[in-house]
Each structure stands twice: as structure tokens, then as C-alpha cells.
Design an enzyme around this catalytic site. Structure first.
Site, PDB file in Angstrom:
ATOM      1  N   GLY A  69     -27.237  16.456  34.631  1.00 14.50           N
ATOM      2  CA  GLY A  69     -27.053  16.337  33.185  1.00 14.50           C
ATOM      3  C   GLY A  69     -28.103  17.110  32.405  1.00 14.50           C
ATOM      4  N   THR A  70     -29.335  17.072  32.876  1.00 16.75           N
ATOM      5  CA  THR A  70     -30.416  17.751  32.158  1.00 16.75           C
ATOM      6  C   THR A  70     -30.141  19.248  32.069  1.00 16.75           C
ATOM      7  OG1 THR A  70     -32.019  16.085  32.834  1.00 16.75           O
ATOM      8  CG2 THR A  70     -32.906  18.231  32.189  1.00 16.75           C
ATOM      9  N   GLN A 181     -23.528   9.311  29.807  1.00 17.21           N
ATOM     10  CA  GLN A 181     -23.335   7.856  29.909  1.00 17.21           C
ATOM     11  C   GLN A 181     -21.885   7.446  29.634  1.00 17.21           C
ATOM     12  OE1 GLN A 181     -25.427   5.671  31.084  1.00 17.21           O
ATOM     13  NE2 GLN A 181     -27.281   6.917  31.124  1.00 17.21           N
ATOM     14  N   SER A 201     -23.066  14.130  34.362  1.00 16.77           N
ATOM     15  CA  SER A 201     -23.985  14.069  35.508  1.00 16.77           C
ATOM     16  C   SER A 201     -23.350  13.257  36.627  1.00 16.77           C
ATOM     17  CB  SER A 201     -25.288  13.411  35.065  1.00 16.77           C
ATOM     18  OG  SER A 201     -26.098  13.143  36.174  1.00 16.77           O
ATOM     19  N   HIS A 203     -24.850  11.464  39.214  1.00  9.59           N
ATOM     20  CA  HIS A 203     -25.442  10.244  39.777  1.00  9.59           C
ATOM     21  C   HIS A 203     -25.251   8.993  38.944  1.00  9.59           C
ATOM     22  CE1 HIS A 203     -29.417   9.876  37.575  1.00  9.59           C
ATOM     23  NE2 HIS A 203     -29.107  11.102  37.248  1.00  9.59           N
ATOM     24  N   THR A 239     -26.831  29.944  44.772  1.00 10.57           N
ATOM     25  CA  THR A 239     -25.782  29.511  45.698  1.00 10.57           C
ATOM     26  C   THR A 239     -25.305  28.119  45.303  1.00 10.57           C
ATOM     27  OG1 THR A 239     -26.767  30.832  47.436  1.00 10.57           O
ATOM     28  CG2 THR A 239     -25.246  29.092  48.137  1.00 10.57           C
ATOM     29  N   CYS A 327     -36.211   7.490  31.774  1.00  7.59           N
ATOM     30  CA  CYS A 327     -37.134   8.577  31.424  1.00  7.59           C
ATOM     31  C   CYS A 327     -38.310   8.065  30.625  1.00  7.59           C
ATOM     32  CB  CYS A 327     -36.429   9.632  30.586  1.00  7.59           C
ATOM     33  SG  CYS A 327     -34.883  10.102  31.279  1.00  7.59           S
TER      34      CYS A 327
HETATM   35  N1  PLP Z   1     -28.254  12.578  29.180  1.00 12.93           N
HETATM   36  C1  PLP Z   1     -28.211  11.249  29.189  1.00 12.93           C
HETATM   37  C2  PLP Z   1     -27.582  10.524  28.047  1.00 12.93           C
HETATM   38  C3  PLP Z   1     -28.742  10.523  30.265  1.00 12.93           C
HETATM   39  O1  PLP Z   1     -28.691   9.195  30.270  1.00 12.93           O
HETATM   40  C4  PLP Z   1     -29.324  11.256  31.341  1.00 12.93           C
HETATM   41  C5  PLP Z   1     -29.952  10.555  32.476  1.00 12.93           C
HETATM   42  O2  PLP Z   1     -30.628   9.569  32.319  1.00 12.93           O
HETATM   43  C6  PLP Z   1     -29.333  12.661  31.279  1.00 12.93           C
HETATM   44  C7  PLP Z   1     -28.791  13.290  30.192  1.00 12.93           C
HETATM   45  C8  PLP Z   1     -29.938  13.488  32.376  1.00 12.93           C
HETATM   46  O3  PLP Z   1     -29.084  13.567  33.485  1.00 12.93           O
HETATM   47  P1  PLP Z   1     -29.684  13.951  34.920  1.00 12.93           P
HETATM   48  O4  PLP Z   1     -30.459  12.752  35.390  1.00 12.93           O
HETATM   49  O5  PLP Z   1     -28.476  14.220  35.764  1.00 12.93           O
HETATM   50  O6  PLP Z   1     -30.526  15.151  34.761  1.00 12.93           O
END
Ligand code: PLP
Length: 384
Positions: A69-70, A181, A201, A203, A239, A327
Site C-alpha cells: 500500500g505504501t 482499509q 495492500s 496483507h 522483476t 505506524c
Molecule cells: N494506507 C492505509 C490506510 C493503511 O492502513 C496502510 C497500512 O497500515 C497503508 C496505507 C500501508 O500499506 P502497506 O503496509 O502495505 O505498505
């Protein structure tokens, strides 16, 4: 243990692991290789892309697989803003909401620090909602991209994404939403939502950590952030994580197939849990929107405690949850999401988030509510 921290991460589903296994073992080819092993990997990647596209109601070519996600958020915010600014230097502003995940917020701040773009932050109300009027007021002819998350990771408030996207698109401004989310709980049809870009994302929905995707509509300009061999149609070199993409596609398909009935069941359990905590803990405060919230998130402030002490006491009693987002955990600073909602910093420091997956049961939440009552009582008795 009762695991109520699914918004932080989830275990890999058995079906997902089974789908991935061949690409971690016998079918280990590199999708860029021109032999049968490579072609099998390329086929698997194409299959994963098509499955994701079917869920998101888009074309396979509009999906870019990322490391999570990041990275998807970074690629959307920086990639769209930089590409549009390069084409037209007057596009030098970015709009985000006050409750974005750091992946969006910090991407905007990077553009501010290193590329001279201005960041316009749209406030939220006391329940964490972005008001469409406030969003519209922030949009300007110079706005390169606007980004508002679909559902908040700390309080679960769900934003009126279709309405916000329509406002931005009406002005020709690309609209991105972080749906990390929302996936598994809310509709993800990109056409119905009207979004130009959307991050997901793996996970959070039963795929492994380190895989995610970004949907980018049609001809939206996008500057890649990772340069190299030109994989992912030049949008993200490196890759490809074939097994990760297959796992993500499997998890997303399974999560979105959840019946409306199942979502209603979890939402009803959430409401019973919220009711039990609010009536059982004097002074407890529900954070986020009472109705427009994820079925899977219940979040509170417990004045007269410290969130960390309650968390430790709950864990001692076998209930695992979080003092906010994963986080922000470990940081002493009050959550910027809660303070943006007008919650005083001392109160924000007492925040606890409970988040569930669809396997949650009424018995789990009944036991958890009893533990919350007890834990908050003990922490208060010890002076917070
Ligand atoms: N965006 C939101 C709203 C999230 O809750 C999270 C993860 O906590 C992320 C982005 C980041 O995703 P990732 O952990 O896959 O980098």
C-alpha cells in the site's frame, strides 16, 4: 488469544498460500524470460492482473503491482503530480485530507520539500468526515492531484468517495483514493466510484506482506518512481513478485466475494461491542463516525487512562488490539488523525482501536468487552 488488530495485518489465508505455492517452487520462472518457465510465470502474472481487474471493474492494463500500500500511495501521489507538473508547470498544488495515512501525507510533503508544490489539507469534522464543500473549496485550477482515503485506518470513518471523485473529475483533476482499509468491506468498482487511481495492500486481506497494487485509469499521466528494466508497462521496474501478485489477486477476489449478509453480520457484532463498551466504561468515547464506518473497526478514547497501559492490560488478559495505527504505535505523539477531528491531545493519547476480520465471533467480542471494562477499571484505579 483474541486477535482484534486486523487493520494492522492479517494472517495469510490457506487458499492464498495454495495459489502462490507453485510460483514459489516448481514454476519459479522470471516473467521476462523467453523460455517455457518464464512464459508460465508471465501467464500467472497476466491471470492475476485479469482477476484483479474483474474485481475493480477496470482493464488489466490499468493495474500496476507494487510492494504494498505504501508504494502504491507514493506512486499515485508523486507519480501523477510529477507527470502533470512536467507537462504543465502551473499544476503546482496537491490536495489531501487531514486524516491520510502517512504514505499519502509524506508523499505530498516530499513534493512540497523537493519539487516546490504547495499542499492543501482539507479538514475533517468531529467524526472524521471530509465534507464535500470543504473538499471543493480546496480544489484549484493549479491542483495536480487530489487524494482522499476511502476508509480511515484509525477510526474506520468511510468517506463519500464517489461524491468527492465527481467533484475533482468535474474540474479535470485526477482523484486518488487509498482503499487499503476498505478492501474486503466496501465496493471497489472503480467506474462506480469514479476514481482515477486507487491503492490496495495484500496483507490487510489475507495475502502476504509486501504485495499491493495501484489502479490508474486509462491515459492518466504517471511518472514512474522506480526505474530499471521497464516492467509493469514501464510504471514500476523490477522483476515482478509473481507469487505475491497471484496471492493478492486470490485474496482480493475472496475478500470482495464476501456477501453483503456477512458484512452486515460483522457490523452488527461491532455495534453490540461498541454498545457494551460505551455502557460499561464510564466516560468512554466512540471515535469516528457512528454509522459511516467500516464494519470491522471500533475505536474509543478512555479518558483517565493511557492507551499504552490499557493495551498492556488487555494483552495480559489475552486481547490483542492497538493504540491507534500500527505506524503510530510506539510513538508518544498524539495521533494526528484524532487531533484533526478536534480531540484534545491528552484524550487522543487514551485511544484504542479494535479491528476484526470476518472470522470474528460474538463470543470473541463479548469476552473482549468484559476485558475492556476490567482493563480500563484497573488502569484508572492505578491512576492511569
Ligand atoms: N494506507 C492505509 C490506510 C493503511 O492502513 C496502510 C497500512 O497500515 C497503508 C496505507 C500501508 O500499506 P502497506 O503496509 O502495505 O505498505
Amino acid at each position: 488469544m483474541i486477535f482484534l488488530d486486523a487493520a494492522a495485518t492479517t494472517p495469510v489465508r490457506r487458499e492464498v498460500l495454495d495459489a502462490m505455492w507453485p510460483y514459489l517452487t516448481g514454476e519459479f520462472g522470471n516473467p521476462s524470460s523467453h523460455h517455457s518457465l518464464g512464459e508460465a510465470a508471465a501467464d500467472a502474472l497476466a491471470g492475476a492482473r485479469s482477476s484483479v481487474a474483474a474485481v475493480l471493474g477496470c482493464r488489466a492494463g490499468e493495474i500496476t503491482f507494487t510492494s504494498g500500500g505504501t508504494e502504491a500511495d507514493n506512486l499515485a501521489v508523486k507519480g501523477i503530480a510529477l507527470a502533470r507538473q512536467a507537462a504543465n508547470p502551473q499544476l503546482n498544488r496537491v490536495v489531501i485530507s487531514a486524516v491520510e495515512h502517512p504514505a499519502v501525507e509524506e508523499s505530498a510533503r516530499y513534493l512540497e520539500r523537493f519539487h516546490g508544490l504547495a499542499v492543501d489539507v482539507v479538514p475533517v469534522d468531529g467524526e472524521g468526515l471530509v465534507r464535500p464543500e470543504a473538499f471543493r473549496a480546496a480544489l484549484r485550477p493549479e491542483t495536480a492531484v487530489a487524494s482522499v482515503m476511502y476508509a480511515n485506518n484509525e477510526v474506520g470513518t468511510v468517506q463519500p468517495i464517489a461524491e468527492l471523485a465527481a467533484l475533482a473529475r468535474g474540474l479535470g483533476i485526477p482523484f486518488h483514493t487509498d482503499a487499503v482499509q476498505a478492501a474486503g468491506w466496501l465496493p471497489l468498482d472503480t467506474k462506480a466510484l469514479g476514481v482515477d487511481a486507487m491503492s490496495i495492500s495484500g496483507h490487510k486481506i489475507g495475502a502476504p506482506k509486501g504485495c499491493g497494487l495501484l489502479f490508474v485509469r486509462g491515459r492518466t499521466r504517471l511518472e514512474p518512481l522506480v526505474h530499471g528494466g521497464g516492467q509493469e508497462r514501464g510504471r514500476r521496474s523490477g522483476t515482478e513478485n509473481v507469487a505475491g501478485a497471484v496471492g493478492l489477486a486470490t485474496a482480493l477476489t475472496l475478500a470482495q466475494a464476501r456477501q453483503a449478509e456477512e458484512r452486515r453480520r460483522v457490523a452488527a457484532l461491532r455495534d453490540t461491542f461498541i454498545g457494551a463498551v460505551l455502557t460499561g466504561v464510564p466516560g468512554a468515547l466512540l471515535t469516528g463516525h457512528p454509522v459511516d464506518r467500516l464494519p470491522s473497526v471500533a475505536s474509543f478514547c478512555f479518558p483517565g487512562t493511557s492507551g499504552e497501559s490499557v493495551l498492556l492490560e488487555l494483552e495480559r488478559q489475552g486481547v490483542v488490539c492497538s493504540s491507534g495505527s500500527a505506524c503510530a504505535a510506539g510513538s508518544d505523539a498524539p495521533s494526528p488523525v484524532l487531533t484533526a477531528m478536534g480531540i484534545a491531545p491528552e484524550e487522543a493519547q487514551t485511544a484504542i482501536r479494535f479491528s476484526f476480520d470476518s472470522a470474528v465471533t460474538g463470543a470473541d467480542l463479548e469476552a473482549a468487552a468484559t476485558s475492556v471494562l476490567d482493563a480500563v477499571g484497573r488502569v484508572r484505579a492505578l491512576g492511569g
